[in-house]
Scaffold this motif. Structure first.
Motif, PDB file in Angstrom:
ATOM      1  N   ASN A   2      17.926 -74.431   6.274  1.00  0.00           N
ATOM      2  CA  ASN A   2      18.787 -73.749   7.244  1.00  0.00           C
ATOM      3  C   ASN A   2      20.258 -73.998   6.884  1.00  0.00           C
ATOM      4  OD1 ASN A   2      19.454 -76.320   8.126  1.00  0.00           O
ATOM      5  ND2 ASN A   2      18.287 -76.189  10.021  1.00  0.00           N
ATOM      6  N   LYS A   3      21.169 -73.505   7.730  1.00  0.00           N
ATOM      7  CA  LYS A   3      22.592 -73.585   7.383  1.00  0.00           C
ATOM      8  C   LYS A   3      23.104 -75.032   7.337  1.00  0.00           C
ATOM      9  CE  LYS A   3      24.046 -72.658  12.168  1.00  0.00           C
ATOM     10  NZ  LYS A   3      24.792 -71.750  13.048  1.00  0.00           N
ATOM     11  N   PHE A   4      22.499 -75.927   8.132  1.00  0.00           N
ATOM     12  CA  PHE A   4      22.962 -77.314   8.156  1.00  0.00           C
ATOM     13  C   PHE A   4      22.534 -78.066   6.901  1.00  0.00           C
ATOM     14  CE2 PHE A   4      22.298 -76.022  12.623  1.00  0.00           C
ATOM     15  CZ  PHE A   4      23.610 -76.079  13.055  1.00  0.00           C
TER      16      PHE A   4
ATOM     17  N   ASN B  97      20.551 -64.625   4.366  1.00  0.00           N
ATOM     18  CA  ASN B  97      21.150 -65.059   5.630  1.00  0.00           C
ATOM     19  C   ASN B  97      22.559 -64.487   5.764  1.00  0.00           C
ATOM     20  OD1 ASN B  97      19.199 -67.362   6.641  1.00  0.00           O
ATOM     21  ND2 ASN B  97      19.480 -67.709   4.448  1.00  0.00           N
ATOM     22  N   LYS B  98      23.127 -64.643   6.956  1.00  0.00           N
ATOM     23  CA  LYS B  98      24.506 -64.196   7.172  1.00  0.00           C
ATOM     24  C   LYS B  98      25.461 -65.029   6.327  1.00  0.00           C
ATOM     25  CE  LYS B  98      23.998 -62.660  11.985  1.00  0.00           C
ATOM     26  NZ  LYS B  98      24.429 -62.917  13.372  1.00  0.00           N
ATOM     27  N   HIS B  99      26.622 -64.432   6.034  1.00  0.00           N
ATOM     28  CA  HIS B  99      27.669 -65.192   5.341  1.00  0.00           C
ATOM     29  C   HIS B  99      28.067 -66.391   6.188  1.00  0.00           C
ATOM     30  CE1 HIS B  99      28.227 -62.375   2.095  1.00  0.00           C
ATOM     31  NE2 HIS B  99      28.290 -61.371   2.964  1.00  0.00           N
ATOM     32  N   ASN B 100      28.307 -67.521   5.516  1.00  0.00           N
ATOM     33  CA  ASN B 100      28.570 -68.745   6.255  1.00  0.00           C
ATOM     34  C   ASN B 100      29.960 -69.291   5.919  1.00  0.00           C
ATOM     35  OD1 ASN B 100      28.428 -71.817   6.748  1.00  0.00           O
ATOM     36  ND2 ASN B 100      26.653 -71.024   7.826  1.00  0.00           N
TER      37      ASN B 100
ATOM     38  N   LYS C 267      42.370 -70.762  -3.984  1.00  0.00           N
ATOM     39  CA  LYS C 267      42.699 -69.349  -3.749  1.00  0.00           C
ATOM     40  C   LYS C 267      41.472 -68.470  -3.983  1.00  0.00           C
ATOM     41  CE  LYS C 267      45.546 -65.865  -3.003  1.00  0.00           C
ATOM     42  NZ  LYS C 267      44.643 -64.734  -3.108  1.00  0.00           N
ATOM     43  N   GLU C 268      40.691 -68.785  -5.005  1.00  0.00           N
ATOM     44  CA  GLU C 268      39.472 -68.018  -5.304  1.00  0.00           C
ATOM     45  C   GLU C 268      38.497 -68.091  -4.128  1.00  0.00           C
ATOM     46  OE1 GLU C 268      35.587 -68.865  -8.042  1.00  0.00           O
ATOM     47  OE2 GLU C 268      37.526 -69.316  -8.964  1.00  0.00           O
ATOM     48  N   ILE C 269      38.322 -69.291  -3.574  1.00  0.00           N
ATOM     49  CA  ILE C 269      37.400 -69.473  -2.449  1.00  0.00           C
ATOM     50  C   ILE C 269      37.957 -68.795  -1.196  1.00  0.00           C
ATOM     51  CG2 ILE C 269      36.304 -71.186  -0.944  1.00  0.00           C
ATOM     52  CD1 ILE C 269      36.502 -73.113  -3.448  1.00  0.00           C
ATOM     53  N   TYR C 270      39.256 -68.923  -0.980  1.00  0.00           N
ATOM     54  CA  TYR C 270      39.917 -68.296   0.173  1.00  0.00           C
ATOM     55  C   TYR C 270      39.699 -66.780   0.159  1.00  0.00           C
ATOM     56  CZ  TYR C 270      43.727 -66.774   3.257  1.00  0.00           C
ATOM     57  OH  TYR C 270      44.466 -66.178   4.252  1.00  0.00           O
ATOM     58  N   ASP C 271      39.803 -66.175  -1.028  1.00  0.00           N
ATOM     59  CA  ASP C 271      39.589 -64.724  -1.153  1.00  0.00           C
ATOM     60  C   ASP C 271      38.156 -64.350  -0.776  1.00  0.00           C
ATOM     61  OD1 ASP C 271      42.180 -64.313  -1.911  1.00  0.00           O
ATOM     62  OD2 ASP C 271      41.771 -64.300  -4.066  1.00  0.00           O
ATOM     63  N   LYS C 272      37.201 -65.212  -1.142  1.00  0.00           N
ATOM     64  CA  LYS C 272      35.793 -64.947  -0.791  1.00  0.00           C
ATOM     65  C   LYS C 272      35.606 -65.009   0.728  1.00  0.00           C
ATOM     66  CE  LYS C 272      33.122 -65.914  -4.926  1.00  0.00           C
ATOM     67  NZ  LYS C 272      32.481 -64.583  -4.930  1.00  0.00           N
ATOM     68  N   ILE C 273      36.273 -65.976   1.364  1.00  0.00           N
ATOM     69  CA  ILE C 273      36.186 -66.093   2.820  1.00  0.00           C
ATOM     70  C   ILE C 273      36.728 -64.831   3.482  1.00  0.00           C
ATOM     71  CG2 ILE C 273      37.100 -67.343   4.827  1.00  0.00           C
ATOM     72  CD1 ILE C 273      36.966 -69.915   3.122  1.00  0.00           C
ATOM     73  N   ASN C 274      37.831 -64.295   2.939  1.00  0.00           N
ATOM     74  CA  ASN C 274      38.443 -63.099   3.520  1.00  0.00           C
ATOM     75  C   ASN C 274      37.589 -61.853   3.351  1.00  0.00           C
ATOM     76  OD1 ASN C 274      41.323 -63.092   4.747  1.00  0.00           O
ATOM     77  ND2 ASN C 274      41.370 -64.695   3.198  1.00  0.00           N
ATOM     78  N   GLU C 275      36.634 -61.916   2.415  1.00  0.00           N
ATOM     79  CA  GLU C 275      35.741 -60.779   2.200  1.00  0.00           C
ATOM     80  C   GLU C 275      34.607 -60.715   3.229  1.00  0.00           C
ATOM     81  OE1 GLU C 275      34.327 -61.164  -1.786  1.00  0.00           O
ATOM     82  OE2 GLU C 275      36.309 -60.876  -2.682  1.00  0.00           O
ATOM     83  N   ILE C 276      34.424 -61.813   3.984  1.00  0.00           N
ATOM     84  CA  ILE C 276      33.346 -61.851   4.971  1.00  0.00           C
ATOM     85  C   ILE C 276      33.639 -60.847   6.089  1.00  0.00           C
ATOM     86  CG2 ILE C 276      32.152 -63.295   6.675  1.00  0.00           C
ATOM     87  CD1 ILE C 276      32.733 -65.703   4.867  1.00  0.00           C
TER      88      ILE C 276
END
Length: 403
Positions: A165-167, A196-199, A220-229
């Motif tokens: 699971n997510k945890f 599953n849903k984006h986490n 910055k690469e990870i931040y951009d992925k978060i913004n794509e959610i």
């Protein structure tokens, strides 16, 4: 009423009702003890917690209620008191999966991952059910805080995928990221998100650790992925925005950091302020960075200046790269005054002037302790010959004699 207070995160009200019941000699059954122990765990009231346990022992001699024992293990774990948690665990004639989970969690929070793994092996030998995602979550968290990566991999990939699971997955991501296995951690998140849903929590974990290691490009690469959610709210984005801004500040990219902070202000994104508490004589005292609201503020800052000089004399190198904003030199600020004004250092200074020379200090922070406060408090424990325990948002840090 006590139960409702706990559910609504008002544990101090629960302890007040307990004291009122004691004063009026109202019968205190196991349910009352259970509720007040949980309340002490929530508000980190160590002195009350120890007194309540002593009262239960005085009344019952031998505590047989498994729920109370499990609550006591949890309480001592949150106090950073592994010895008492283990003493309760060893004294139990009956244990269940919750008992083992809570003791393993205590070990994990206190950086004793190998002890958590040993307990897990004993749990399996005694044929307790390990088909519990909570067991795997606390175990992987313990591996994370002790950098036990190979064991974590064995455990994670041996788990039936129904329990991923997510945890559990977030705990494995955290373990890998802390050891800088970025690609592997990212791969696990992407595999999880196929079904599953984006986490955002998992991606934020990667972002936070990239900040710790000052990897601004990776951040910055990870931040951009978060913004794509999709359908992400401003409040959900808040931690990611703050982490990236702080990463840029640490790398000296103040213009980029300021741009993100402006975005936070424009979009009314709520930022949780850092706060540190210390309990003195049963009363909690709270501090924010550069706080001067305390009634003993003058004495606290006098002690802070003494600590600053002591740290310099003992060779501490202040890490001013951790400053996350421009220093306001026009208002008399210096990089040293900014870094010394962190709430953890204020609470430590207050603890030193408010307690006897040999007393331990217990400090709780709602965020993650910065590396400069970590190193400074470690050295203060040596200079002042004090045991200092700091509980932050993720784990415990126990400092004694400079270690």
């Amino acid at each position: 009423m006590m139960k409702r207070y706990n559910m609504n995160e008002l544990p101090e009200k629960t302890t007040e009702l307990y004291e009122d019941m004691t004063k009026h000699e109202i019968y205190l059954g196991n349910v009352i003890y259970l509720l007040v122990i949980n309340a002490c765990s929530m508000c980190l009231s160590r002195q009350k917690g120890y007194l309540i346990h002593a009262k239960i022992i005085d009344k019952n001699k031998d505590i047989k209620d498994i729920r109370i024992n499990n609550a006591l293990i949890n309480m001592y774990g949150k106090f950073g008191d592994i010895d008492n948690a283990r003493q309760v665990f060893d004294s139990m004639s009956e244990r269940n999966t919750v008992t083992y989970n809570r003791m393993m969690n205590c070990y994990g929070l206190n950086g004793q991952g190998h002890d958590a793994l040993e307990l897990y092996r004993k749990m399996r030998e005694q044929e307790f059910s390990t088909r519990d995602s909570k067991t795997f979550t606390v175990l992987l968290n313990a591996c994370s805080h002790s950098s036990v990566v190979d064991e974590a991999r064995k455990i994670f990939f041996s788990i039936d995928k129904r329990y991923w699971n997510k945890f559990v997955t977030a705990a494995m991501v955290d373990t890998l990221a802390r050891s800088q296995h970025w690609d592997e951690a990212q791969s696990i998140i992407e595999n999880y998100e196929k079904t599953n849903k984006h986490n955002i929590v998992m991606w934020s974990t990667l972002l936070g650790i990239s900040r710790t290691y000052k990897k601004d490009k990776k951040a910055k690469e990870i931040y951009d992925k978060i913004n794509e959610i999709e359908n992400i709210t401003n409040d959900q984005l808040a931690p990611a925005n703050i982490l990236l801004a702080n990463t840029y500040s640490s790398a000296g990219e103040y213009d980029k950091a300021e741009s993100i902070r402006q975005k936070i202000n424009n979009e009314n994104i709520r930022k949780i302020p850092g706060m540190t508490c210390i309990e003195i004589n049963g009363v909690n005292h709270s501090f924010y960075a550069h706080d001067k609201s305390h009634s003993k503020s003058n004495e606290i800052y006098d002690e802070l200046h003494k600590l600053q000089q002591e740290l310099i004399d003992y060779g501490h190198k202040f890490d001013c790269n951790l400053i996350t904003r421009r220093v306001k030199t026009e208002h008399g600020e210096t990089p040293l005054s900014v870094i010394m004004g962190h709430s953890e250092k204020l609470a430590t200074a207050y603890g030193l002037i408010s307690t006897k020379q040999n007393e331990s200090l217990f400090i709780a922070n709602n965020l993650r302790i910065c590396s400069d406060c970590h190193e400074a408090i470690k050295l203060i424990s040596r200079i002042h010959q004090r045991e200092i325990v700091v509980r932050d948002a993720q784990r415990f840090h126990k400092f004694e004699n400079g270690q």
